[in-house]
Design an enzyme around this catalytic site. Structure first.
Site, PDB file in Angstrom:
ATOM      1  N   ASN A  29       0.850  -1.190   0.000  1.00  0.00           N
ATOM      2  CA  ASN A  29       0.000   0.000   0.000  1.00  0.00           C
ATOM      3  C   ASN A  29       0.884   1.238   0.000  1.00  0.00           C
ATOM      4  O   ASN A  29       1.907   1.294   0.689  1.00  0.00           O
ATOM      5  CB  ASN A  29      -0.903   0.041   1.232  1.00  0.00           C
ATOM      6  CG  ASN A  29      -1.807   1.281   1.223  1.00  0.00           C
ATOM      7  OD1 ASN A  29      -2.687   1.400   0.382  1.00  0.00           O
ATOM      8  ND2 ASN A  29      -1.571   2.203   2.153  1.00  0.00           N
ATOM      9  N   TRP A  41      -2.516   7.497  11.113  1.00  0.00           N
ATOM     10  CA  TRP A  41      -3.320   6.436  10.511  1.00  0.00           C
ATOM     11  C   TRP A  41      -4.704   6.449  11.139  1.00  0.00           C
ATOM     12  O   TRP A  41      -4.907   5.942  12.240  1.00  0.00           O
ATOM     13  CB  TRP A  41      -2.640   5.076  10.706  1.00  0.00           C
ATOM     14  CG  TRP A  41      -1.580   4.815   9.680  1.00  0.00           C
ATOM     15  CD1 TRP A  41      -1.439   5.418   8.474  1.00  0.00           C
ATOM     16  CD2 TRP A  41      -0.504   3.873   9.771  1.00  0.00           C
ATOM     17  NE1 TRP A  41      -0.360   4.910   7.790  1.00  0.00           N
ATOM     18  CE2 TRP A  41       0.232   3.959   8.566  1.00  0.00           C
ATOM     19  CE3 TRP A  41      -0.099   2.963  10.746  1.00  0.00           C
ATOM     20  CZ2 TRP A  41       1.346   3.175   8.316  1.00  0.00           C
ATOM     21  CZ3 TRP A  41       1.011   2.189  10.496  1.00  0.00           C
ATOM     22  CH2 TRP A  41       1.737   2.278   9.298  1.00  0.00           C
ATOM     23  N   GLU A  62      -0.818   1.301  -5.660  1.00  0.00           N
ATOM     24  CA  GLU A  62      -0.687   2.642  -6.214  1.00  0.00           C
ATOM     25  C   GLU A  62       0.515   2.762  -7.151  1.00  0.00           C
ATOM     26  O   GLU A  62       0.530   3.640  -8.022  1.00  0.00           O
ATOM     27  CB  GLU A  62      -0.601   3.657  -5.085  1.00  0.00           C
ATOM     28  CG  GLU A  62      -1.886   3.855  -4.300  1.00  0.00           C
ATOM     29  CD  GLU A  62      -2.179   2.731  -3.298  1.00  0.00           C
ATOM     30  OE1 GLU A  62      -3.282   2.711  -2.719  1.00  0.00           O
ATOM     31  OE2 GLU A  62      -1.283   1.860  -3.100  1.00  0.00           O
ATOM     32  N   ASP A  65      -6.055  21.397   9.373  1.00  0.00           N
ATOM     33  CA  ASP A  65      -6.304  20.376   8.356  1.00  0.00           C
ATOM     34  C   ASP A  65      -7.029  20.918   7.135  1.00  0.00           C
ATOM     35  O   ASP A  65      -7.382  22.086   7.056  1.00  0.00           O
ATOM     36  CB  ASP A  65      -7.101  19.224   8.979  1.00  0.00           C
ATOM     37  CG  ASP A  65      -6.583  17.867   8.550  1.00  0.00           C
ATOM     38  OD1 ASP A  65      -6.321  17.683   7.346  1.00  0.00           O
ATOM     39  OD2 ASP A  65      -6.413  16.990   9.414  1.00  0.00           O
TER      40      ASP A  65
END
Length: 595
Positions: free
Chosen positions: A169, A187, A235, A285
Site C-alpha cells: 500500500n 493512521w 498505487e 487540516d
C-alpha cells in the site's frame, strides 16, 4: 512523464510556472503564508532555496492550479484522465481462445508501464544515514499554522506491506515530527496503513515502514487516490498506468520494502504496535479547522537516504481553495468511468472545493424512472471513500455539476424541501468535527432532478433574491441569491440559530427562497465561504430542518458552532487563521522574495 521531481520543476520553470525564492525564509509559518497567497491567487509553484537552519530547499505548490495538476499528470486537461480509463474499459477481450487473445492486444499499449520495475541502484540512496546520523530536524519540515502541535510532513508517500497477504500500500498520511528520530503516523480509523498495523499486532510483529518524499508527481498523486482493494494492484501500478512507464523501485537499505528509486528523500523504519501511542496534533487540516490532539502510533526512523542536493516537497492544507482541490478533481475524473460501470445513470459528478471532498457531492443523472435519484444516491454512498459524503445533490443530466453553487441553485428549483430531501445516517470522515459521534453522523440527500408524476410532479417555483432584507437584530449580516438566503449571527445561547430562522421566514423576503444557511459571525457571506462553513459545521440529522416560508417549505441548515446545551459534547475546533505578525512580515518582505 517526468522521471523525478527535479525534471518536473525544470519543466515548470520553462513554462513560467515556477518562481525561485533565493532569500532566507523560515519553515515555521512564513513559507505557509507565502504559499497560501500564491495558491489562492492561482500563482506559480515555489522553490525556496534557502530555509533558515535547514539543509534542503523546499518545493511547494506543485499541484497549485487545475492546469498545473493536469501538466503534472501528463495530460492537457484533467478530463483526459476519464477518457484514458474509458478506452481501457471499453475494449472487449472477445469470447475465448484466439479471439480473446486478439481482443486483448489493443489494450497492451494502454497498460504500458503498469508493472513496476525493480532496479539495483537508486539515486535516492546516494547518501545513506543510519543510527545517530539520523536527524529529522535537518529537513525543512513545515510548521504550517500557529496552533499546530509542531512541524508536519505533509506530502509523504507512506509504504507498507500487509503482514498476512503481502499486498503493498502507498498512502499519504500526515506525520508530525516528534524528535530527531521519530514521528507520529496519522493512521485514521479507515486507513489501510492502520489495518496493516493491526495485523502486525495480532502476529506479534513490528511493521516495517518506508516514507518517500518526491519523485514523479504522478506517484505523489497516486498516493492520494482512493484505489479500490484489487489483489496484486497497488498505487505503484496506478502511477505506472498514468505515466505510461513503470515506476522504478529499489530495495530499502534497512527495511524489506520497495522504495521509489527516483524519490528525493526516503525515511525508513518501523512501528511497534505494542508501544504506547503518542499524542499528535493539533493540526490545521484540509477542512479549514484544526483537528484536536489525539493518540497515534510512533514511527521510528532507522535510516534516511537522499539524493545529493535533494529537494524537500511540501504542501499546505486549510481554508479552501488549496491545491488539494485539484488533486480531488483529478480523482473525480479518473474514477468517473468506474462509477458509471456500477451506476450507469451517472452522467457526471463533482466535489466542489467548498465541500473539502467529503462534505458535498453534486451528481448529474440520466433519469428514466421514479426514484432513480435515490437509487443512485444509495449506490454512491456504498462505494469506497464516497461513504464519507455528507451532502449529495442530484441534478438532471444536462445541468453542469460545477460550479457547485450554480448546480445547487438549479437543484433547488426542482427540490421541494421535505418531499425531495432525505436524511440518512452512516460513516463520516474522522476529521468531521460536527458529527453526532466520532466518525458517525447524519447525511442529507437533495433530489434536484425534474419530478415525474409518480414522484409528485414539479411544483411551480421562481427563485428570487430581495434587495431589502428584514431587520432582525441578531442577523448581523444577510445576503440573498436566487433561491438561497445566507445569514451570519453571533451565537450566544442554545438553539439561537433555528429560532432566528423561524422569525426570518415569517417575513415576505422568504418568498422565492428554498435554502436558508445560518453561519457564525466571522463567516464572509460569499457563496464559497458560506457553504464551506455551513457544510463543515452541520450534522444534517441534527442541523437540517424544513420550516414554512411565505411560498412553501424552506430547508434550513444551522451551520453555527454547537454548544453542550444542545447535546454536543465533542471538542469544537478553532478555525485556521494565520498569525497577524506573520502576515505583516510576509507583506513587508514581498518584493524581497522576488515577486
Amino acid at each position: 512523464m517526468f522521471r523525478n521531481l527535479r525534471a518536473y520543476l525544470e519543466a515548470l520553470e520553462k513554462r513560467g510556472e515556477l518562481r525561485r525564492v533565493r532569500v532566507p525564509v523560515s519553515s515555521e509559518l512564513e513559507i505557509t503564508e507565502i504559499a497560501d497567497r500564491m495558491v489562492k491567487s492561482g500563482g506559480p509553484a515555489l522553490l525556496f532555496e534557502r530555509v533558515v537552519g535547514k539543509d534542503f530547499p523546499v518545493a511547494i505548490g506543485l499541484f497549485g492550479t487545475r492546469a498545473r495538476t493536469a501538466f503534472a499528470l501528463g495530460v492537457e486537461d484533467l478530463d483526459e484522465l476519464a477518457q484514458k480509463v474509458e478506452r481501457l474499459l471499453a475494449l472487449s477481450p472477445g469470447r475465448g481462445g484466439l479471439s480473446a487473445l486478439m481482443g486483448l492486444l489493443p489494450k497492451l499499449p494502454l497498460l504500458r508501464g503498469f508493472f513496476p520495475k525493480r532496479v539495483r541502484r537508486a539515486p535516492v540512496q546516494e547518501v545513506v544515514l543510519k543510527g545517530e546520523a539520523v536527524d529529522l530536524t535537518r529537513l525543512p519540515v513545515l510548521k504550517c499554522w500557529p496552533l499546530d502541535g509542531g512541524p508536519f510532513i505533509t506530502l509523504p508517500l507512506v509504504i507498507t506491506r500487509d503482514p498476512e497477504t503481502g499486498e503493498l500500500n502507498l498512502g499519504m498520511y500526515r506525520m508530525q515530527v516528534l524528535d530527531r528520530r521519530s514521528t507520529a503516523m496519522h493512521w485514521q480509523l479507515h486507513k489501510v496503513g492502520r489495518r496493516h498495523l493491526e495485523k502486525a499486532r495480532k502476529l506479534g510483529k513490528k511493521l516495517p515502514v518506508a516514507v518517500a518524499l518526491g519523485g514523479d508527481p504522478v506517484l505523489t498523486y497516486a498516493a492520494t487516490a482512493p484505489l479500490p482493494p484489487l489483489p496484486g494492484v497497488s498505487e505503484f501500478h496506478l502511477a505506472g498506468f498514468l505515466r505510461g512507464a513503470p515506476i522504478e523501485l529499489a530495495r530499502g537499505v534497512t527495511v524489506d520494502l520497495p522504495v521509489p528509486a527516483e524519490a528525493e528523500i526516503v525515511l525508513e523504519g518501523y512501528i511497534d504496535p505494542e508501544e504506547p501511542l503518542v499524542e499528535e496534533g493539533p493540526f490545521g487540516d484540509h477542512t479549514g479547522f484544526y483537528t484536536p490532539k489525539d493518540l497515534y502510533p510512533r514511527f521510528h526512523v532507522t535510516a534516511i537516504t537522499h539524493r545529493r542536493g535533494a529537494i524537500y516537497p511540501a504542501t499546505i492544507v486549510g481554508v479552501p481553495p488549496m491545491e488539494d482541490a485539484y488533486l480531488i478533481e483529478a480523482t473525480e475524473r479518473l474514477f468517473l468511468p468506474a462509477l458509471r460501470l456500477v451506476l450507469p445513470e451517472v452522467a457526471d459528478y463533482h466535489m466542489p472545493p467548498e465541500g473539502v471532498a467529503h462534505n458535498w457531492v453534486n451528481v448529474a443523472l440520466r433519469k428514466e424512472f421514479p426514484g432513480q435519484a435515490y437509487k443512485a444516491a444509495y449506490g454512491m454512498l456504498g462505494l469506497g471513500q464516497m461513504m464519507f459524503a455528507k451532502v449529495l445533490v442530484a441534478v438532471d443530466e444536462e445541468v453542469p455539476v460545477k460550479p457547485g453553487f450554480s448546480a445547487l441553485q438549479e437543484a433547488l428549483s426542482h427540490a421541494l424541501p421535505g418531499r425531495d430531501t432525505l436524511l440518512l445516517r452512516g460513516p463520516v470522515d474522522v476529521l468531521d468535527h460536527s458529527s453526532r459521534a466520532f466518525a458517525y453522523g447524519g447525511k442529507l440527500f437533495i433530489d434536484g432532478t425534474r419530478k415525474l408524476p409518480e414522484e409528485g410532479g414539479e411544483v411551480p417555483f421562481t427563485p428570487r433574491a430581495h434587495p431589502e432584507l428584514p431587520q432582525e437584530a441578531e442577523a448581523l449580516e444577510q445576503r440573498q441569491w436566487p433561491g438561497v438566503w445566507g445569514v451570519a449571527l453571533r451565537k450566544e445561547r442554545p438553539f439561537q440559530a433555528l429560532a432566528l430562522a423561524e422569525r426570518l421566514l415569517r417575513h415576505p423576503q422568504s418568498a422565492g427562497i428554498r435554502l436558508l444557511l445560518l453561519a457564525d459571525h466571522d463567516t464572509a457571506l460569499t457563496p464559497e465561504e458560506l457553504l464551506w462553513a455551513v457544510l463543515n459545521n452541520i450534522d444534517p440529522e441534527r442541523d437540517a430542518r424544513v420550516m414554512p416560508g411565505m411560498e412553501g417549505p424552506v430547508l434550513v441548515l444551522d451551520g453555527t458552532r454547537k454548544l453542550p446545551e444542545e447535546g454536543f459534547n465533542r471538542v469544537w475546533p478553532e478555525r485556521i487563521r494565520m498569525d497577524p505578525k506573520v502576515k505583516a512580515l510576509v507583506e513587508a518582505r514581498w518584493e524581497e522574495y522576488g515577486f
